[in-house]
Scaffold this motif. Structure first.
Motif, mmCIF file in Angstrom:
data_model
loop_
_atom_site.group_PDB
_atom_site.id
_atom_site.type_symbol
_atom_site.label_atom_id
_atom_site.label_comp_id
_atom_site.label_asym_id
_atom_site.label_seq_id
_atom_site.Cartn_x
_atom_site.Cartn_y
_atom_site.Cartn_z
ATOM 1 N N ILE A 13 98.865 48.800 94.983
ATOM 2 C CA ILE A 13 98.261 49.938 95.331
ATOM 3 C C ILE A 13 99.773 51.084 94.492
ATOM 4 C CG2 ILE A 13 97.141 49.584 97.159
ATOM 5 C CD1 ILE A 13 99.191 50.009 99.217
ATOM 6 N N ARG A 14 99.561 52.264 94.777
ATOM 7 C CA ARG A 14 100.126 53.515 94.616
ATOM 8 C C ARG A 14 99.531 54.368 95.015
ATOM 9 N NH1 ARG A 14 102.705 53.193 89.639
ATOM 10 N NH2 ARG A 14 102.499 55.348 89.078
ATOM 11 N N GLY B 103 106.612 62.847 98.098
ATOM 12 C CA GLY B 103 106.541 63.300 97.606
ATOM 13 C C GLY B 103 107.026 62.550 95.935
ATOM 14 N N VAL B 104 107.457 61.057 96.234
ATOM 15 C CA VAL B 104 107.687 60.430 94.900
ATOM 16 C C VAL B 104 106.552 59.100 95.273
ATOM 17 C CG1 VAL B 104 109.133 58.058 94.644
ATOM 18 C CG2 VAL B 104 110.367 60.653 96.210
ATOM 19 N N VAL B 105 105.815 58.450 93.846
ATOM 20 C CA VAL B 105 105.045 57.998 93.629
ATOM 21 C C VAL B 105 105.201 56.257 93.873
ATOM 22 C CG1 VAL B 105 103.751 57.321 91.920
ATOM 23 C CG2 VAL B 105 103.697 59.462 91.824
ATOM 24 N N GLU B 106 104.510 55.587 94.046
ATOM 25 C CA GLU B 106 105.473 54.488 94.828
ATOM 26 C C GLU B 106 104.039 53.582 94.397
ATOM 27 O OE1 GLU B 106 108.509 53.777 96.098
ATOM 28 O OE2 GLU B 106 109.033 56.100 97.383
ATOM 29 N N SER B 107 105.048 52.278 94.252
ATOM 30 C CA SER B 107 103.974 51.305 93.847
ATOM 31 C C SER B 107 104.430 49.878 94.362
ATOM 32 C CB SER B 107 103.975 50.428 92.456
ATOM 33 O OG SER B 107 103.100 49.677 92.095
ATOM 34 N N LEU B 108 102.986 49.052 95.315
ATOM 35 C CA LEU B 108 103.769 48.223 96.229
ATOM 36 C C LEU B 108 102.424 47.384 96.063
ATOM 37 C CD1 LEU B 108 104.022 50.717 99.456
ATOM 38 C CD2 LEU B 108 106.113 49.476 99.174
ATOM 39 N N ASP B 109 102.626 45.998 96.029
ATOM 40 C CA ASP B 109 101.843 44.996 96.395
ATOM 41 C C ASP B 109 102.177 44.618 97.722
ATOM 42 O OD1 ASP B 109 101.664 44.357 93.756
ATOM 43 O OD2 ASP B 109 103.615 43.488 93.502
ATOM 44 N N ASP C 27 103.381 49.237 108.762
ATOM 45 C CA ASP C 27 104.484 48.054 107.957
ATOM 46 C C ASP C 27 104.661 48.212 106.422
ATOM 47 O OD1 ASP C 27 104.585 47.295 110.581
ATOM 48 O OD2 ASP C 27 102.767 45.602 110.183
ATOM 49 N N ALA C 28 104.301 48.584 106.050
ATOM 50 C CA ALA C 28 104.420 48.996 104.617
ATOM 51 C C ALA C 28 105.656 49.936 104.258
ATOM 52 C CB ALA C 28 103.258 49.777 103.062
ATOM 53 N N LEU C 29 105.190 51.206 105.156
ATOM 54 C CA LEU C 29 106.399 51.994 105.047
ATOM 55 C C LEU C 29 107.815 51.772 105.587
ATOM 56 C CD1 LEU C 29 104.189 55.272 106.563
ATOM 57 C CD2 LEU C 29 105.061 54.864 103.978
ATOM 58 N N ARG C 30 107.343 50.994 106.562
ATOM 59 C CA ARG C 30 108.606 50.745 106.900
ATOM 60 C C ARG C 30 109.185 48.775 106.306
ATOM 61 N NH1 ARG C 30 111.191 52.255 111.813
ATOM 62 N NH2 ARG C 30 111.684 49.938 112.496
ATOM 63 N N ASP C 31 108.490 47.952 105.893
ATOM 64 C CA ASP C 31 109.278 47.206 105.876
ATOM 65 C C ASP C 31 109.010 47.073 104.471
ATOM 66 O OD1 ASP C 31 109.149 45.969 108.399
ATOM 67 O OD2 ASP C 31 107.321 45.007 108.099
ATOM 68 N N ARG C 32 108.395 47.241 103.213
ATOM 69 C CA ARG C 32 108.173 47.412 102.460
ATOM 70 C C ARG C 32 109.328 48.941 101.021
ATOM 71 N NH1 ARG C 32 104.353 43.946 100.992
ATOM 72 N NH2 ARG C 32 103.932 42.301 102.966
ATOM 73 N N LEU C 33 108.970 49.716 102.251
ATOM 74 C CA LEU C 33 109.383 51.807 101.817
ATOM 75 C C LEU C 33 111.026 51.144 102.102
ATOM 76 C CD1 LEU C 33 106.487 53.805 100.187
ATOM 77 C CD2 LEU C 33 107.706 52.313 99.285
ATOM 78 N N GLY C 34 111.340 51.650 102.805
ATOM 79 C CA GLY C 34 112.377 51.490 103.553
ATOM 80 C C GLY C 34 112.158 52.257 104.712
ATOM 81 N N LEU C 35 111.175 53.056 105.039
ATOM 82 C CA LEU C 35 111.757 54.369 105.846
ATOM 83 C C LEU C 35 111.140 53.904 107.562
ATOM 84 C CD1 LEU C 35 108.803 56.513 103.201
ATOM 85 C CD2 LEU C 35 111.117 56.814 103.830
ATOM 86 N N LEU D 250 97.545 52.064 113.232
ATOM 87 C CA LEU D 250 96.028 51.371 112.524
ATOM 88 C C LEU D 250 95.404 51.598 111.676
ATOM 89 C CD1 LEU D 250 94.659 53.611 116.033
ATOM 90 C CD2 LEU D 250 95.427 50.956 116.163
ATOM 91 N N ALA D 251 96.476 51.924 110.744
ATOM 92 C CA ALA D 251 95.523 52.499 108.712
ATOM 93 C C ALA D 251 96.347 51.100 108.620
ATOM 94 C CB ALA D 251 96.175 53.698 108.441
ATOM 95 N N LEU D 252 95.357 50.697 107.477
ATOM 96 C CA LEU D 252 95.748 49.576 106.131
ATOM 97 C C LEU D 252 96.612 50.583 105.301
ATOM 98 C CD1 LEU D 252 92.743 47.706 106.404
ATOM 99 C CD2 LEU D 252 95.077 47.560 106.936
ATOM 100 N N ALA D 253 97.399 49.597 105.083
ATOM 101 C CA ALA D 253 97.790 50.403 103.239
ATOM 102 C C ALA D 253 97.153 50.622 102.797
ATOM 103 C CB ALA D 253 99.381 49.024 103.350
ATOM 104 N N VAL D 254 96.168 50.149 101.820
ATOM 105 C CA VAL D 254 95.483 49.488 101.368
ATOM 106 C C VAL D 254 93.929 50.718 101.468
ATOM 107 C CG1 VAL D 254 95.329 47.059 100.081
ATOM 108 C CG2 VAL D 254 92.983 48.131 102.070
ATOM 109 N N GLN D 255 94.020 51.636 102.694
ATOM 110 C CA GLN D 255 93.483 53.067 102.573
ATOM 111 C C GLN D 255 93.859 53.816 102.405
ATOM 112 O OE1 GLN D 255 92.742 51.782 106.960
ATOM 113 N NE2 GLN D 255 91.378 52.968 106.393
ATOM 114 N N TYR D 256 95.259 53.965 102.261
ATOM 115 C CA TYR D 256 96.057 55.056 101.466
ATOM 116 C C TYR D 256 96.272 54.821 99.930
ATOM 117 C CZ TYR D 256 94.530 56.626 106.291
ATOM 118 O OH TYR D 256 94.172 57.267 107.601
ATOM 119 N N ALA D 257 95.651 53.982 99.331
ATOM 120 C CA ALA D 257 96.023 54.082 97.949
ATOM 121 C C ALA D 257 95.778 55.449 97.510
ATOM 122 C CB ALA D 257 95.421 53.208 97.234
ATOM 123 N N GLY D 258 96.270 55.722 96.132
ATOM 124 C CA GLY D 258 96.695 57.541 95.980
ATOM 125 C C GLY D 258 96.753 58.453 97.011
#
Length: 173
Positions: free
Chosen positions: A4-5, A10-16, A25-33, A61-69
């Motif tokens: 997903i992207r 303000g920064v485009v991020e690409s995550l698997d 979890d995507a924000l904290r564990d994958r992007l370190g926020l 409560l939100a899935l990371a894939v829901q917020y692609a784009g």
């Protein structure tokens, strides 16, 4: 895994990510926020509140894939050019935090709440939209209702309300 992207602060991020990974979890564990906190992990406390497409959401409560784009703003993206956002500065001035655990969610929620109010969105306190002059004023009761999804275990609610009123251009206590 799903790629997903999304634009985060303000920064485009690409995550698997696996389809079941939460946005938190995507924000904290994958992007370190580390700003959005995992408080209850059930959507009850608001410590994980972020702004997604201009709307405040519980990232747990939100899935990371829901917020692609989509555009996601965390507390790390609230400040501009190294200067505190007016709400961040007001939280400091009015003692709107104690331990600080809920503060990032409180501030993200307050930023989006003020935008909702400015757009004329009604609340349980205001009911149906009123005339522009009446709707411009945010009472303590209305701020508390609009912020009710964000809990502060330290009880800094008076400072939070005062900070929001300050930024809204109203007299704080």
């Amino acid at each position: 895994m799903t790629e997903i992207r999304m634009r985060v602060n303000g920064v485009v991020e690409s995550l698997d990510v696996e389809p079941w990974v939460s946005l938190l979890d995507a924000l904290r564990d994958r992007l370190g926020l580390m700003g959005p906190k995992k408080g209850c992990d059930q959507g009850a406390c608001g410590a994980c509140t972020v702004i997604a497409g201009g709307v405040r959401i519980n990232a747990c409560l939100a899935l990371a894939v829901q917020y692609a784009g989509k555009e996601i703003t965390t507390i790390e993206g609230i400040a501009q050019d190294g200067d505190l956002h007016p709400l961040q500065a007001a939280f400091v001035r009015h003692d709107g935090f104690q331990c600080g655990y809920c503060t990032s969610g409180q501030i993200c929620s307050a930023v989006a709440m003020l935008a909702e109010h400015a757009a004329g969105m009604p609340s349980a306190v205001t009911g149906h939209p009123r005339d522009a002059a009446a709707a411009a004023e945010l009472s303590d009761e209305e701020i508390r209702e609009r912020m009710s999804g964000n809990l502060c275990r330290c009880g800094a609610y008076n400072g939070i309300v005062d900070a929001i009123k300050d930024v809204a251009g109203q007299e704080a206590r």
